[in-house]
Motif scaffolding. Structure first.
Motif, PDB file in Angstrom:
ATOM      1  N   ILE A  70      56.693  50.611  83.273  1.00  0.00           N
ATOM      2  CA  ILE A  70      57.032  50.844  84.668  1.00  0.00           C
ATOM      3  C   ILE A  70      58.415  51.500  84.727  1.00  0.00           C
ATOM      4  O   ILE A  70      59.335  51.096  83.996  1.00  0.00           O
ATOM      5  N   SER A  71      58.543  52.486  85.593  1.00  0.00           N
ATOM      6  CA  SER A  71      59.789  53.227  85.693  1.00  0.00           C
ATOM      7  C   SER A  71      60.977  52.296  85.970  1.00  0.00           C
ATOM      8  O   SER A  71      60.917  51.439  86.854  1.00  0.00           O
ATOM      9  N   GLY A  72      62.007  52.439  85.162  1.00  0.00           N
ATOM     10  CA  GLY A  72      63.209  51.626  85.349  1.00  0.00           C
ATOM     11  C   GLY A  72      63.232  50.340  84.562  1.00  0.00           C
ATOM     12  O   GLY A  72      64.251  49.642  84.543  1.00  0.00           O
ATOM     13  N   HIS A  73      62.123  50.002  83.928  1.00  0.00           N
ATOM     14  CA  HIS A  73      62.080  48.773  83.132  1.00  0.00           C
ATOM     15  C   HIS A  73      62.720  49.003  81.765  1.00  0.00           C
ATOM     16  O   HIS A  73      62.293  49.864  81.006  1.00  0.00           O
ATOM     17  N   ALA A  74      63.717  48.173  81.469  1.00  0.00           N
ATOM     18  CA  ALA A  74      64.466  48.344  80.232  1.00  0.00           C
ATOM     19  C   ALA A  74      63.794  47.669  79.037  1.00  0.00           C
ATOM     20  O   ALA A  74      63.957  48.099  77.900  1.00  0.00           O
ATOM     21  N   THR A  75      63.053  46.615  79.312  1.00  0.00           N
ATOM     22  CA  THR A  75      62.475  45.831  78.220  1.00  0.00           C
ATOM     23  C   THR A  75      60.999  46.153  78.051  1.00  0.00           C
ATOM     24  O   THR A  75      60.256  46.202  79.031  1.00  0.00           O
ATOM     25  N   LEU A  76      60.592  46.364  76.817  1.00  0.00           N
ATOM     26  CA  LEU A  76      59.201  46.708  76.512  1.00  0.00           C
ATOM     27  C   LEU A  76      58.727  45.830  75.364  1.00  0.00           C
ATOM     28  O   LEU A  76      59.460  45.605  74.391  1.00  0.00           O
ATOM     29  N   TYR A  77      57.518  45.321  75.507  1.00  0.00           N
ATOM     30  CA  TYR A  77      56.930  44.423  74.508  1.00  0.00           C
ATOM     31  C   TYR A  77      55.600  44.996  74.022  1.00  0.00           C
ATOM     32  O   TYR A  77      54.837  45.566  74.809  1.00  0.00           O
ATOM     33  N   TRP A  78      55.316  44.778  72.756  1.00  0.00           N
ATOM     34  CA  TRP A  78      53.976  44.999  72.210  1.00  0.00           C
ATOM     35  C   TRP A  78      53.430  43.648  71.751  1.00  0.00           C
ATOM     36  O   TRP A  78      54.090  42.924  71.002  1.00  0.00           O
ATOM     37  N   TYR A  79      52.212  43.342  72.220  1.00  0.00           N
ATOM     38  CA  TYR A  79      51.533  42.117  71.829  1.00  0.00           C
ATOM     39  C   TYR A  79      50.210  42.458  71.145  1.00  0.00           C
ATOM     40  O   TYR A  79      49.567  43.455  71.466  1.00  0.00           O
ATOM     41  N   GLN A  80      49.807  41.573  70.246  1.00  0.00           N
ATOM     42  CA  GLN A  80      48.471  41.635  69.652  1.00  0.00           C
ATOM     43  C   GLN A  80      47.671  40.449  70.180  1.00  0.00           C
ATOM     44  O   GLN A  80      48.139  39.302  70.092  1.00  0.00           O
ATOM     45  N   GLN A  81      46.487  40.713  70.742  1.00  0.00           N
ATOM     46  CA  GLN A  81      45.646  39.635  71.245  1.00  0.00           C
ATOM     47  C   GLN A  81      44.306  39.673  70.528  1.00  0.00           C
ATOM     48  O   GLN A  81      43.452  40.521  70.810  1.00  0.00           O
ATOM     49  N   ILE A  82      44.146  38.758  69.609  1.00  0.00           N
ATOM     50  CA  ILE A  82      42.883  38.614  68.902  1.00  0.00           C
ATOM     51  C   ILE A  82      41.915  37.861  69.800  1.00  0.00           C
ATOM     52  O   ILE A  82      42.323  36.970  70.559  1.00  0.00           O
ATOM     53  N   LEU A  83      40.655  38.197  69.726  1.00  0.00           N
ATOM     54  CA  LEU A  83      39.627  37.606  70.589  1.00  0.00           C
ATOM     55  C   LEU A  83      39.711  36.086  70.581  1.00  0.00           C
ATOM     56  O   LEU A  83      39.704  35.455  69.532  1.00  0.00           O
ATOM     57  N   GLY A  84      39.804  35.511  71.776  1.00  0.00           N
ATOM     58  CA  GLY A  84      39.835  34.062  71.901  1.00  0.00           C
ATOM     59  C   GLY A  84      41.203  33.440  71.720  1.00  0.00           C
ATOM     60  O   GLY A  84      41.328  32.208  71.712  1.00  0.00           O
ATOM     61  N   GLN A  85      42.235  34.262  71.581  1.00  0.00           N
ATOM     62  CA  GLN A  85      43.581  33.744  71.388  1.00  0.00           C
ATOM     63  C   GLN A  85      44.529  34.294  72.447  1.00  0.00           C
ATOM     64  O   GLN A  85      44.214  35.258  73.144  1.00  0.00           O
ATOM     65  N   GLY A  86      45.693  33.689  72.532  1.00  0.00           N
ATOM     66  CA  GLY A  86      46.721  34.205  73.413  1.00  0.00           C
ATOM     67  C   GLY A  86      47.440  35.384  72.790  1.00  0.00           C
ATOM     68  O   GLY A  86      47.381  35.588  71.576  1.00  0.00           O
ATOM     69  N   PRO A  87      48.127  36.163  73.608  1.00  0.00           N
ATOM     70  CA  PRO A  87      48.890  37.294  73.077  1.00  0.00           C
ATOM     71  C   PRO A  87      49.979  36.832  72.111  1.00  0.00           C
ATOM     72  O   PRO A  87      50.638  35.821  72.351  1.00  0.00           O
ATOM     73  N   LYS A  88      50.152  37.560  71.029  1.00  0.00           N
ATOM     74  CA  LYS A  88      51.200  37.272  70.061  1.00  0.00           C
ATOM     75  C   LYS A  88      52.176  38.434  70.042  1.00  0.00           C
ATOM     76  O   LYS A  88      51.780  39.586  69.854  1.00  0.00           O
ATOM     77  N   LEU A  89      53.457  38.129  70.251  1.00  0.00           N
ATOM     78  CA  LEU A  89      54.462  39.178  70.282  1.00  0.00           C
ATOM     79  C   LEU A  89      54.611  39.843  68.922  1.00  0.00           C
ATOM     80  O   LEU A  89      54.795  39.180  67.909  1.00  0.00           O
ATOM     81  N   LEU A  90      54.544  41.181  68.920  1.00  0.00           N
ATOM     82  CA  LEU A  90      54.787  41.942  67.697  1.00  0.00           C
ATOM     83  C   LEU A  90      56.219  42.467  67.658  1.00  0.00           C
ATOM     84  O   LEU A  90      56.915  42.351  66.653  1.00  0.00           O
ATOM     85  N   ILE A  91      56.650  43.086  68.761  1.00  0.00           N
ATOM     86  CA  ILE A  91      57.974  43.680  68.791  1.00  0.00           C
ATOM     87  C   ILE A  91      58.450  43.770  70.233  1.00  0.00           C
ATOM     88  O   ILE A  91      57.646  43.921  71.153  1.00  0.00           O
ATOM     89  N   GLN A  92      59.756  43.638  70.408  1.00  0.00           N
ATOM     90  CA  GLN A  92      60.385  43.712  71.724  1.00  0.00           C
ATOM     91  C   GLN A  92      61.538  44.692  71.655  1.00  0.00           C
ATOM     92  O   GLN A  92      62.383  44.625  70.766  1.00  0.00           O
ATOM     93  N   PHE A  93      61.560  45.618  72.613  1.00  0.00           N
ATOM     94  CA  PHE A  93      62.638  46.594  72.731  1.00  0.00           C
ATOM     95  C   PHE A  93      63.469  46.313  73.984  1.00  0.00           C
ATOM     96  O   PHE A  93      62.936  45.920  75.017  1.00  0.00           O
ATOM     97  N   GLN A  94      64.757  46.533  73.875  1.00  0.00           N
ATOM     98  CA  GLN A  94      65.635  46.565  75.034  1.00  0.00           C
ATOM     99  C   GLN A  94      66.207  47.982  75.036  1.00  0.00           C
ATOM    100  O   GLN A  94      66.975  48.355  74.164  1.00  0.00           O
ATOM    101  N   ASN A  95      65.789  48.769  76.040  1.00  0.00           N
ATOM    102  CA  ASN A  95      66.048  50.216  76.030  1.00  0.00           C
ATOM    103  C   ASN A  95      65.450  50.788  74.730  1.00  0.00           C
ATOM    104  O   ASN A  95      64.281  50.582  74.478  1.00  0.00           O
ATOM    105  N   ASN A  96      66.201  51.441  73.891  1.00  0.00           N
ATOM    106  CA  ASN A  96      65.585  51.977  72.678  1.00  0.00           C
ATOM    107  C   ASN A  96      65.957  51.185  71.436  1.00  0.00           C
ATOM    108  O   ASN A  96      65.688  51.630  70.311  1.00  0.00           O
TER     109      ASN A  96
END
Lengths: 111, 115
Positions: free
Chosen positions: B26-52
């Motif tokens: 979303i425009s203006g959002h500084a923080t970006l997350y990538w999650y992996q969600q395996i079937l039947g499980q909750g999202p698992k954080l892979l990596i988090q960025f603050q700006n770049n």
């Protein structure tokens, strides 16, 4: 390490009944606890959240309670409707705005 | 307000192949997350960025996964080479500044199937 446990994994209720989903967390420093609803094939959507300085929060038919001493928080849905059927995830915020998610609860509301 | 965009929505590859996913927060959002969600499980954080900059990548399998966020906006997540156990939905999320009680908004996800 950090951990969020969620129970039950599946929950079936009759339309109009209440549903309760419980989560426990391991890090006492956690200070923010969101709940997400995920319908099949769709993205998780935030439905309610609570900060650690509050014990309860309500939004129409949905409420969340937090017990910091016991390190657990719960989602309460009253007067359930078929459209409430989905998978619900709890999450806890840890250091640097890092989130750990529970394993999910599949809620089935039977008409 | 436009939401988090991801592409492709679906990807099927064979093991040992490479794949890349794209996310536009979303425009203006500084923080970006990538999650992996395996079937039947909750999202698992892979990596988090603050700006770049990377805030946390402790759960990213760095021998095969890589991610970047050039110019602090769009991000790409790459898997090379893919394994069968990488089959999952990869969710991107963004938040305004990563502060306390900062809401995460999720994209629609990319469903990866590794054959």
């Amino acid at each position: 390490g950090e951990n969020v446990e969620q129970h039950p994994s599946t929950l079936s209720v009759q339309e109009g009944d209440s549903a309760v989903i419980k989560c426990t967390y391991s890090d006492s420093a956690s200070n923010y606890f969101p709940w997400y609803k995920q319908e099949l094939g769709k993205r998780p959507q935030l439905i309610i959240d609570i900060r650690s300085n509050v014990g309860e929060k309500k939004d129409q038919r949905i409420a969340v309670t937090l017990n910091k001493t016991a390190k657990h928080f719960s989602l309460h849905i009253t007067e359930t409707q078929p459209e409430d059927s989905a998978v619900y995830f709890c999450a806890a915020r840890y250091n640097f705005n890092k989130f750990y998610f529970g394993s999910g609860t599949k809620l089935n509301v039977k008409p | 307000e436009a939401g988090v965009a991801q592409s492709p929505r679906y990807k099927i590859i064979e093991k040992r192949q490479s794949v890349a996913f794209w996310c536009n927060p979303i425009s203006g959002h500084a923080t970006l997350y990538w999650y992996q969600q395996i079937l039947g499980q909750g999202p698992k954080l892979l990596i988090q960025f603050q700006n770049n900059g990377v805030v946390d990548d402790s759960q990213l399998p760095k021998d095969r996964f890589s991610a970047e966020r050039l110019k602090g906006v769009d991000s790409t997540l790459k898997i090379q080479p893919a394994k069968l156990e990488d089959s999952a939905v990869y969710l991107c999320a963004s938040s305004f500044d990563g502060g306390v009680a900062d809401t995460q908004y999720f994209g629609p996800g990319t469903r990866l199937t590794v054959l």
